[in-house]
Enzyme design. Structure first.
Site, short mmCIF file in Angstrom:
data_model
loop_
_atom_site.label_atom_id
_atom_site.label_comp_id
_atom_site.label_asym_id
_atom_site.label_seq_id
_atom_site.Cartn_x
_atom_site.Cartn_y
_atom_site.Cartn_z
N GLU A 184 11.40 -3.01 12.99
CA GLU A 184 12.52 -2.40 12.29
C GLU A 184 13.74 -2.29 13.19
OE1 GLU A 184 8.69 -0.26 10.88
OE2 GLU A 184 9.56 -0.99 12.77
N ASP A 225 0.81 -1.22 0.00
CA ASP A 225 0.00 0.00 0.00
C ASP A 225 0.84 1.27 0.00
OD1 ASP A 225 0.96 -0.32 2.55
OD2 ASP A 225 -0.93 0.06 3.57
#
Length: 437
Positions: A346, A263
């Site tokens: 992350e 997206d």
């Protein structure tokens, strides 16, 4: 290509003495000795197992221990022997431990700097995870004749970008993958790894991905059931771990790894920028949270800090789309990890590859240009339209259309549920049964 089935990576065998050490933050390493006393005490337990076995008191560092011996050796000889043992342990601590090497060993730190190995277990409970990886279909052949008006052969010397896209079944899945594919069609030397959060392979997705002509691998990588009821759930982690597993199974140690959600919106210049990544490159991501941007702070061409509206103790407060990793560099860390910890994926991934701030390569004109945007689509439930099945035959296009929409998870027809399908003509609406009868 026939389906394949890969088991999760097995844990690396380790010796009892090969324990993982707590890693201090960079600023703590350079400014002080916090936490050293407990580490010294831990050295005692490693260097004097015979004392622990007999219940003797551990000596303080730099002092000779008192042994309950049989009197067969002189006191001076025992002191000399034990001092040698202490010296060997100190050498091992400063030259072998992760603190001295800077590599962070081969595990992944949690938010407190503690290592956890990528061994197919939940890092918080130690419970073994069921992480099946089903390779649904794959094609390493690039069937695109021209890319950016040049023949495919013109790009033969470029490093390959392994573009990892985690996805999951929803109404917007197929249109978003199509939109992304039409960007990737312009990118030479790219291998698309699409990991779908689903128990079984999606044959519609197989056909879709194959039709683009981009080298790809489609895998089914469901989130372990232990995490599905978590709030928030660690979405996308099982998918990315599956891609890391695929790279490991294929023994791929050259090229560049990039995590690209389906997206997001990508500038084609991004791919040219990250292709030459030597270790880890970073760049701004637009439309992120309160600041509307997540970006490294660059001074004199070097990353010195980070601007992100949600730090939460993260050493690397960056978005998943804001960095790329050299696979040659990553291959030095066989236990690279992305644990199931929402919001910290992350950070802990980058910690697991031993990243230092002076190794980061800023891209996007020293992080002044946004080459990737976090353009999220608002998810809605798949639509249900009341459309009698007797009218979904060959008398009109609606039967074939709704069968396709159902396969894509966009909409489905029902005899009893949903709003009645109305058809208009000359500005007037009629029931579909009136028009199609």
């Amino acid at each position: 290509m026939p389906s394949a089935y890969y088991q999760p990576l097995e844990p690396q065998a380790s010796d009892d003495n090969d324990e993982r050490w707590a890693i201090e933050d960079d600023d703590e390493q350079s400014s002080g000795r916090s936490g050293r006393s407990s580490q010294y005490q831990h050295l005692h337990t490693r260097c004097y197992p015979q004392l622990l076995a007999t219940g003797d008191q551990l000596p303080s560092m730099g002092m000779a221990p008192r042994l309950r011996g049989t009197g067969t050796c002189k006191r001076s000889y025992c002191i000399m022997l034990l001092l040698i043992v202490v010296g060997v342990c100190f050498v091992g601590y400063f030259f072998v431990s992760p603190q001295s090497t800077g590599r962070g060993d081969d595990g992944a730190e949690d938010a407190n700097g503690i290592y956890e190995l990528h061994n197919g277990k939940d890092s918080t409970t130690g419970i073994a995870l069921n992480e099946p990886l089903h390779i649904c279909s794959e094609s390493p052949e690039d069937r695109r004749v021209y890319i950016q008006d040049k023949p495919r052969s013109a790009y033969a010397q470029l490093p390959v970008i392994y573009f990892v896209t985690p996805t999951y079944p929803r109404r917007e899945q197929i249109p978003e993958l199509k939109r992304l594919a039409y960007t990737l069609l312009h990118v030479p030397r790219l291998y698309w790894l699409v990991a779908n959060d689903q128990e079984r392979c999606d044959t519609f997705l197989d056909t879709l991905l194959s039709g683009f002509g981009i080298p790809y691998a489609h895998m089914a990588s469901p989130m372990p059931s232990e995490f599905r009821k978590s709030k928030p759930a660690p979405r996308g982690v099982a998918n990315r771990r599956a891609a890391l597993q695929w790279l490991h199974q294929q023994n791929i140690t050259n090229g560049v790894l990039y995590f690209g959600d389906d997206d997001n919106t990508y500038d084609l210049r991004l791919f040219s920028e990250i292709r030459q990544t030597q270790r880890v490159s970073m760049f701004p991501v637009g439309l992120i949270a309160e600041y509307a941007v997540s970006v490294p702070v660059v001074r004199d061409g070097k990353v010195v800090a980070f601007l992100d509206s949600w730090v939460a103790g993260r050493r690397w407060p960056v978005d998943m789309a804001g960095f790329a990793v050299s696979l040659a560099y990553m291959s030095q860390y066989p236990n690279v990890n992305m644990p199931y910890k929402p919001g910290y994926e992350e950070d802990l991934f980058l910690r697991s590859i031993g990243l230092r701030i002076d190794q980061i390569e800023p891209k996007g004109a020293n992080c002044t240009e946004i080459l990737v945007w976090h353009t999220q689509t608002k998810n809605k439930k798949s639509a249900v339209v009341r459309l009698n099945s007797e009218f979904l035959d060959g008398r009109s296009n609606l039967g074939a259309l709704f069968r396709s929409l159902k396969l894509m998870g966009v909409a489905s027809a029902s005899d009893t549920e949903g709003p009645v399908a109305m058809i208009s003509k000359n500005g007037k609406t009629k029931s579909h049964s009136y028009i199609l009868s």
